[in-house]
Enzyme design. Structure first.
Site, PDB file in Angstrom:
ATOM      1  N   ASP A  85      -4.676  -2.407   7.888  1.00 31.32           N
ATOM      2  CA  ASP A  85      -3.632  -1.664   7.174  1.00 31.32           C
ATOM      3  C   ASP A  85      -3.547  -2.135   5.728  1.00 31.32           C
ATOM      4  O   ASP A  85      -3.319  -1.336   4.818  1.00 31.32           O
ATOM      5  CB  ASP A  85      -2.277  -1.882   7.842  1.00 31.32           C
ATOM      6  CG  ASP A  85      -2.210  -1.227   9.205  1.00 31.32           C
ATOM      7  OD1 ASP A  85      -1.146  -1.252   9.816  1.00 31.32           O
ATOM      8  OD2 ASP A  85      -3.245  -0.691   9.656  1.00 31.32           O
ATOM      9  N   ALA A  86      -3.743  -3.447   5.554  1.00 29.70           N
ATOM     10  CA  ALA A  86      -3.632  -4.005   4.203  1.00 29.70           C
ATOM     11  C   ALA A  86      -4.706  -3.399   3.307  1.00 29.70           C
ATOM     12  O   ALA A  86      -4.450  -3.038   2.156  1.00 29.70           O
ATOM     13  CB  ALA A  86      -3.777  -5.523   4.252  1.00 29.70           C
ATOM     14  N   TYR A 140      -6.175  -0.503   3.759  1.00 30.62           N
ATOM     15  CA  TYR A 140      -5.799   0.909   3.562  1.00 30.62           C
ATOM     16  C   TYR A 140      -4.747   1.007   2.460  1.00 30.62           C
ATOM     17  O   TYR A 140      -4.855   1.807   1.527  1.00 30.62           O
ATOM     18  CB  TYR A 140      -5.269   1.509   4.864  1.00 30.62           C
ATOM     19  CG  TYR A 140      -4.905   2.968   4.709  1.00 30.62           C
ATOM     20  CD1 TYR A 140      -3.659   3.336   4.208  1.00 30.62           C
ATOM     21  CD2 TYR A 140      -5.812   3.980   5.017  1.00 30.62           C
ATOM     22  CE1 TYR A 140      -3.326   4.664   4.015  1.00 30.62           C
ATOM     23  CE2 TYR A 140      -5.491   5.310   4.822  1.00 30.62           C
ATOM     24  CZ  TYR A 140      -4.247   5.649   4.330  1.00 30.62           C
ATOM     25  OH  TYR A 140      -3.923   6.960   4.129  1.00 30.62           O
ATOM     26  N   ASP A 141      -3.736   0.145   2.571  1.00 28.10           N
ATOM     27  CA  ASP A 141      -2.654   0.165   1.579  1.00 28.10           C
ATOM     28  C   ASP A 141      -3.192  -0.094   0.177  1.00 28.10           C
ATOM     29  O   ASP A 141      -2.751   0.501  -0.800  1.00 28.10           O
ATOM     30  CB  ASP A 141      -1.597  -0.888   1.920  1.00 28.10           C
ATOM     31  CG  ASP A 141      -0.793  -0.491   3.151  1.00 28.10           C
ATOM     32  OD1 ASP A 141      -0.205  -1.399   3.778  1.00 28.10           O
ATOM     33  OD2 ASP A 141      -0.755   0.713   3.483  1.00 28.10           O
ATOM     34  N   GLU A 183      16.377  -2.852   7.583  1.00 27.86           N
ATOM     35  CA  GLU A 183      15.963  -2.931   8.993  1.00 27.86           C
ATOM     36  C   GLU A 183      14.550  -3.483   9.073  1.00 27.86           C
ATOM     37  O   GLU A 183      13.773  -3.306   8.135  1.00 27.86           O
ATOM     38  CB  GLU A 183      15.832  -1.511   9.571  1.00 27.86           C
ATOM     39  CG  GLU A 183      17.049  -0.835  10.024  1.00 27.86           C
ATOM     40  CD  GLU A 183      16.642   0.445  10.752  1.00 27.86           C
ATOM     41  OE1 GLU A 183      16.659   1.506  10.109  1.00 27.86           O
ATOM     42  OE2 GLU A 183      16.281   0.355  11.931  1.00 27.86           O
ATOM     43  N   LYS A 197      10.675  -3.338   9.907  1.00 28.01           N
ATOM     44  CA  LYS A 197       9.720  -2.231  10.013  1.00 28.01           C
ATOM     45  C   LYS A 197       8.749  -2.557  11.146  1.00 28.01           C
ATOM     46  O   LYS A 197       7.970  -3.496  11.046  1.00 28.01           O
ATOM     47  CB  LYS A 197       8.966  -2.048   8.704  1.00 28.01           C
ATOM     48  CG  LYS A 197       8.009  -0.886   8.781  1.00 28.01           C
ATOM     49  CD  LYS A 197       7.376  -0.564   7.452  1.00 28.01           C
ATOM     50  CE  LYS A 197       6.468   0.638   7.610  1.00 28.01           C
ATOM     51  NZ  LYS A 197       5.464   0.475   8.663  1.00 28.01           N
ATOM     52  N   ASP A 210       5.658  -2.104  13.822  1.00 23.95           N
ATOM     53  CA  ASP A 210       4.297  -1.596  13.746  1.00 23.95           C
ATOM     54  C   ASP A 210       4.029  -0.828  15.032  1.00 23.95           C
ATOM     55  O   ASP A 210       3.418  -1.332  15.957  1.00 23.95           O
ATOM     56  CB  ASP A 210       3.349  -2.794  13.616  1.00 23.95           C
ATOM     57  CG  ASP A 210       2.041  -2.384  12.994  1.00 23.95           C
ATOM     58  OD1 ASP A 210       1.955  -1.256  12.498  1.00 23.95           O
ATOM     59  OD2 ASP A 210       1.106  -3.195  13.025  1.00 23.95           O
ATOM     60  N   TYR A 261      15.858   5.301  14.137  1.00 24.61           N
ATOM     61  CA  TYR A 261      16.328   4.937  12.810  1.00 24.61           C
ATOM     62  C   TYR A 261      16.712   6.107  11.911  1.00 24.61           C
ATOM     63  O   TYR A 261      17.084   5.915  10.766  1.00 24.61           O
ATOM     64  CB  TYR A 261      15.305   4.061  12.087  1.00 24.61           C
ATOM     65  CG  TYR A 261      13.889   4.584  12.126  1.00 24.61           C
ATOM     66  CD1 TYR A 261      13.527   5.737  11.463  1.00 24.61           C
ATOM     67  CD2 TYR A 261      12.909   3.887  12.831  1.00 24.61           C
ATOM     68  CE1 TYR A 261      12.236   6.209  11.495  1.00 24.61           C
ATOM     69  CE2 TYR A 261      11.604   4.353  12.876  1.00 24.61           C
ATOM     70  CZ  TYR A 261      11.270   5.524  12.204  1.00 24.61           C
ATOM     71  OH  TYR A 261       9.988   5.991  12.243  1.00 24.61           O
ATOM     72  N   LYS A 310       6.515  -4.614   2.415  1.00 21.68           N
ATOM     73  CA  LYS A 310       5.556  -5.179   3.367  1.00 21.68           C
ATOM     74  C   LYS A 310       5.496  -6.705   3.262  1.00 21.68           C
ATOM     75  O   LYS A 310       5.572  -7.267   2.168  1.00 21.68           O
ATOM     76  CB  LYS A 310       4.159  -4.609   3.107  1.00 21.68           C
ATOM     77  CG  LYS A 310       4.015  -3.133   3.413  1.00 21.68           C
ATOM     78  CD  LYS A 310       4.095  -2.896   4.905  1.00 21.68           C
ATOM     79  CE  LYS A 310       3.512  -1.600   5.364  1.00 21.68           C
ATOM     80  NZ  LYS A 310       2.088  -1.497   5.440  1.00 21.68           N
ATOM     81  N   CYS A 361     -34.235  -4.934  11.898  1.00 23.71           N
ATOM     82  CA  CYS A 361     -33.156  -4.869  12.882  1.00 23.71           C
ATOM     83  C   CYS A 361     -33.273  -6.018  13.886  1.00 23.71           C
ATOM     84  O   CYS A 361     -34.341  -6.205  14.471  1.00 23.71           O
ATOM     85  CB  CYS A 361     -33.213  -3.515  13.599  1.00 23.71           C
ATOM     86  SG  CYS A 361     -32.095  -3.410  15.000  1.00 23.71           S
ATOM     87  N   CYS A 416     -34.283  -4.260  17.473  1.00 20.71           N
ATOM     88  CA  CYS A 416     -35.564  -3.601  17.765  1.00 20.71           C
ATOM     89  C   CYS A 416     -36.659  -3.916  16.757  1.00 20.71           C
ATOM     90  O   CYS A 416     -37.801  -3.489  16.931  1.00 20.71           O
ATOM     91  CB  CYS A 416     -35.369  -2.090  17.874  1.00 20.71           C
ATOM     92  SG  CYS A 416     -35.107  -1.293  16.274  1.00 20.71           S
ATOM     93  N   CYS A 423     -30.305   0.363  10.788  1.00 23.82           N
ATOM     94  CA  CYS A 423     -31.599   0.236  11.444  1.00 23.82           C
ATOM     95  C   CYS A 423     -32.284   1.597  11.404  1.00 23.82           C
ATOM     96  O   CYS A 423     -31.679   2.616  11.718  1.00 23.82           O
ATOM     97  CB  CYS A 423     -31.371  -0.203  12.888  1.00 23.82           C
ATOM     98  SG  CYS A 423     -32.786   0.102  13.933  1.00 23.82           S
ATOM     99  N   CYS A 465     -34.221   2.126  19.166  1.00 25.22           N
ATOM    100  CA  CYS A 465     -33.405   0.907  19.172  1.00 25.22           C
ATOM    101  C   CYS A 465     -32.443   0.910  20.360  1.00 25.22           C
ATOM    102  O   CYS A 465     -31.679   1.855  20.539  1.00 25.22           O
ATOM    103  CB  CYS A 465     -32.626   0.803  17.865  1.00 25.22           C
ATOM    104  SG  CYS A 465     -31.656  -0.697  17.759  1.00 25.22           S
TER     105      CYS A 465
HETATM  106  N1  5U1 Z   1      13.010   0.966  10.504  1.00 25.49           N
HETATM  107  C1  5U1 Z   1      12.441   2.076  10.030  1.00 25.49           C
HETATM  108  N2  5U1 Z   1      11.159   2.379  10.189  1.00 25.49           N
HETATM  109  N3  5U1 Z   1      10.979   3.559   9.568  1.00 25.49           N
HETATM  110  C2  5U1 Z   1       9.861   4.318   9.465  1.00 25.49           C
HETATM  111  N4  5U1 Z   1      13.068   3.040   9.327  1.00 25.49           N
HETATM  112  C3  5U1 Z   1      12.172   3.968   9.033  1.00 25.49           C
HETATM  113  N5  5U1 Z   1      12.291   5.132   8.381  1.00 25.49           N
HETATM  114  C4  5U1 Z   1      11.193   5.906   8.236  1.00 25.49           C
HETATM  115  C5  5U1 Z   1       9.954   5.506   8.788  1.00 25.49           C
HETATM  116  C6  5U1 Z   1       8.754   6.383   8.647  1.00 25.49           C
HETATM  117  O1  5U1 Z   1      11.239   7.073   7.573  1.00 25.49           O
HETATM  118  C7  5U1 Z   1      12.465   7.443   6.934  1.00 25.49           C
HETATM  119  C8  5U1 Z   1      12.110   8.175   5.692  1.00 25.49           C
HETATM  120  C9  5U1 Z   1      13.274   8.286   7.866  1.00 25.49           C
END
Ligand code: 5U1
Length: 675
Positions: free
Chosen positions: A33-34, A36-37, A113, A115, A117, A225, A315, A409, A412, A426, A432
């Site tokens: 993810d890092a 990608y980010d 809050e 976040k 995964d 959320y 993050k 390779c 092979c 290869c 192979c």
């Molecule tokens: N805790 C939390 N995770 N999360 C993910 N809040 C929260 N809000 C999100 C997402 C994608 O989207 C808001 C824009 C509603």
């Protein structure tokens, strides 16, 4: 510089699209993810500096990836947004400053809050009853996972109120707690199944089970959320804090770690406190989310196309440790890609013992100059394969030597070629062992030799039992070779053998594509067939002659020449021809079959990228335009074609599908009569 920036933006868009697809649709990410980010942030930055480079289809302009079609599509009542990220205190301060400037005051209250995964879902309650649950998908349309979400114990099937809204969409994250993840992987291993790479993948895999009974056995959890569509009943609360209280009162699980904080300082204190307690939480988190508390202020701030301006994810830095490189292995994947992997002295990173880390490709290995004996930083960003951040050069022991990447390779012995990107591959594709299954599957696939019934399971059994070693062996199979295998009746066996026999009659472009030559997709196979007309001529061509073919550059030419120079590959080709594989002779075309025609592409093509389709059409003499007008001769419409197809219909321009496009390209159809 200008061209460089444009090329880099295009490259980033293609990379992000690919990784988005791997992550969201296949649940099988290739990068952290890092990573990608980092790519995403680079593209955002580029497009900010050069707004002219931002295209409407840039990953920065949309909410997510396309949903898979395995589950029925569900349109969300209101789009599901995603969150922008900040990675440093400075970026958080910038976010807060933008919020204050837009609101015109300095006393901004946020709700913070953890976040999680996990996997975002939309729960749709109608008159208080859970009617639909869907994944986020592309933000507008997700996949129906109602049956599986219903198995999540913490998810109420009915809201705890006598006066529910008529419609209430609730957004939340489905996740696997740490202990559930460990138990699940133990049982995967005990059953001989592949363990999941991380809790997110495990949650996604569990939610997308076709059999809800399997989901039910997975200890999935949920935290809610946000709300989406809200009609009838009490009006929606005016603050995020009150919304979470209402959701909790309705019986929905809401994270008890949520806090109301004031300003940038309040956000940062929360972030630091949670960071210290992170390892002790029952679930993995990868950051903190802050949302402006006041809903009216949220409305003032509004949204960018992808994410709201009133919320952000902060993050955590990826977790890292230092350890020593014991050995460097080079693994050969199913596609022939060679990946250097560092074998490490085991070390605990983010609560998990790490003993291997990917070095991705030879360039990355050379760039980082990782050597056997080196001390290296290893990072696990709560994600897939741990990676090496870099060498601790001042601890490098005496006498280390740079790693010599093999030019043959390790499986092979065939030569290794570099593709257009950074991948070493290869060249012994047809022989192979590491690639055998994949090679045969590709050979049999619909767009290649089109052998119906020769699926994954059967290929696996044929290869494992030693019945088939190369694709040429397929043409020697008898029904009795198949009926010996598991779950193969006489009837199915005869069907497969008949399909194999029928595939003997093919076309040269299909045959070339079926060989799985590195860098040769359908469009290049077609261009090669048209240019050389005869297989023998192609096999005899040197790299210079190959570069005369439309769209073949030096790297592709090298890959093709290396493939055909491999004696083993030539033997397999000879065996295929001896087995009766044949195609109608092609005339060397004077001009293209679409000479002078204007074609417009729209929608998503399944078998080739837009660029490949464009190159192939241009190879046939067509001009490929971007918009439909009365002068357009054909519109080629893939999946989800959009307004261009509608415009074509209005103007009476013929619309053809991907199958017809393929027939043109194959030379099976030339009835592109004049309009
Ligand atoms: N805790 C939390 N995770 N999360 C993910 N809040 C929260 N809000 C999100 C997402 C994608 O989207 C808001 C824009 C509603």
């Amino acid at each position: 510089m200008t061209r460089d920036a444009a090329a880099r933006a295009a490259e980033l868009r293609a990379l992000l699209d690919h990784h988005n697809y791997r992550y969201y649709v296949l649940d099988d990410p290739e990068i952290s993810d890092a990573e990608y980010d980092r790519l995403f942030a680079e593209l955002v930055q580029l497009e900010r500096e050069r707004p002219d480079l931002a295209t409407p289809d840039s990953p920065t302009q949309r909410v997510g990836a396309r949903p898979s079609t395995a589950f029925a599509p569900v349109v969300h009542g209101q789009p599901m947004l995603s969150l922008g990220n900040v990675f440093s205190e400075q970026e958080l301060a910038d976010f807060d400053r933008r919020v204050r400037e837009r609101l015109g005051h300095d006393h901004v209250v946020y709700v913070a809050e953890p976040k999680l995964d996990g996997l975002a879902v939309n729960l749709r309650y109608e008159n208080g009853v859970l009617m639909h649950a869907a994944t986020r998908g592309d933000g507008m349309t997700g996949e129906d996972v109602t049956a599986n979400v219903r198995t999540i114990r913490v998810c109420p099937l009915r809201l705890r109120t006598p006066t529910p809204p008529r419609i209430l969409e609730v957004r939340g994250e489905v996740y696997l707690p740490r202990d559930g993840f460990l138990r699940l992987n133990e049982s995967q291993i005990a059953q001989g199944a592949k363990p999941f790479a991380n809790p997110r993948n495990a949650a996604a895999g569990s939610l997308r089970q076709l059999d809800p009974a399997v989901s039910a056995r997975r200890p999935l959890r949920l935290f809610c959320y946000a709300a989406g569509e809200w009609l009838g009943g009490e009006p929606p609360p005016g603050t995020q804090e009150a919304l979470l209280t209402v959701l909790a009162d309705l019986g929905l699980p809401v994270n008890p770690e949520r806090r109301v904080v004031v300003g940038y300082e309040g956000c940062l204190r929360y972030y630091e406190d949670l960071g210290r307690r992170r390892a002790h939480l029952a679930y993995e988190i990868d950051g903190v989310v802050y949302k402006v508390n006041d809903v009216r202020e949220q409305q003032i701030l509004g949204e960018l196309s992808r994410s709201p301006r009133w919320a952000v994810a902060h993050k955590f830095p990826a977790e890292e440790a230092v350890t020593q490189v014991v050995r460097i292995d080079v693994q050969v994947g199913r596609t022939g890609a060679l990946t250097p992997v560092a074998v490490l002295a085991p070390v605990a990173v983010g609560g998990v013992t790490v003993s291997h880390a990917t070095l991705h490709n030879p360039d990355e290995l050379a760039r980082k100059d990782v050597r056997v004996g080196d001390f290296v930083g290893v990072r696990r960003a709560g994600d897939v394969i741990p990676e090496i951040v870099g060498v601790v050069f001042d601890r490098r022991p005496a006498g280390t030597v740079p790693f010599a990447f093999p030019d043959h390779c390790p499986v092979c012995g065939s030569p290794v070629v570099r593709d257009k990107g950074v991948i070493a591959r290869c060249a012994g594709g047809l022989i192979c062992q590491a690639q055998r299954r994949q090679t045969i599957r590709h050979f049999a696939s619909r767009r290649a030799m089109d052998i119906v019934g020769l699926g994954d399971k059967l290929v696996e059994q044929l290869v494992e039992s030693g019945t088939v070693e190369t694709v040429a062996d397929l043409y020697r199979l008898k029904p009795s070779d198949l009926t010996r295998l598991e779950r193969m009746g006489e009837k199915s066996a005869t069907k497969v053998i008949t399909a194999i026999a029928a595939s003997r009659q093919t076309t040269l472009p299909r045959f070339l594509y079926a060989l799985g030559i590195p860098e040769v997709g359908e469009a290049t196979a077609l261009a090669l067939a048209r240019h050389f007309a005869k297989l023998e001529a192609l096999m005899a061509a040197d790299e210079e002659q190959l570069t005369e073919v439309a769209d073949v550059g030096p790297i592709v030419a090298h890959a093709i020449a290396t493939f055909f120079s491999e004696p083993h590959n030539r033997q397999v080709i000879a065996a295929l021809r001896a087995a009766g594989v044949q195609w109608p002779a092609l005339e060397k075309p004077a001009g293209g079959a679409l000479s002078g025609k204007t074609v417009v592409l729209t929608g998503t093509l399944e078998g080739m990228t837009r660029d490949e389709a464009r190159a192939a059409l241009e190879g046939l003499g067509a001009k490929v335009a971007t918009s439909v007008s009365a002068r357009t001769d054909y519109v080629v419409a893939g999946r989800d074609p959009g307004s261009k197809a509608a415009r074509a219909q209005e103007l009476g321009v013929p619309i053809v599908g991907e199958d017809e496009l393929r027939a043109w390209l194959d030379g099976r159809r030339s009835d592109f009569g004049d309009r």
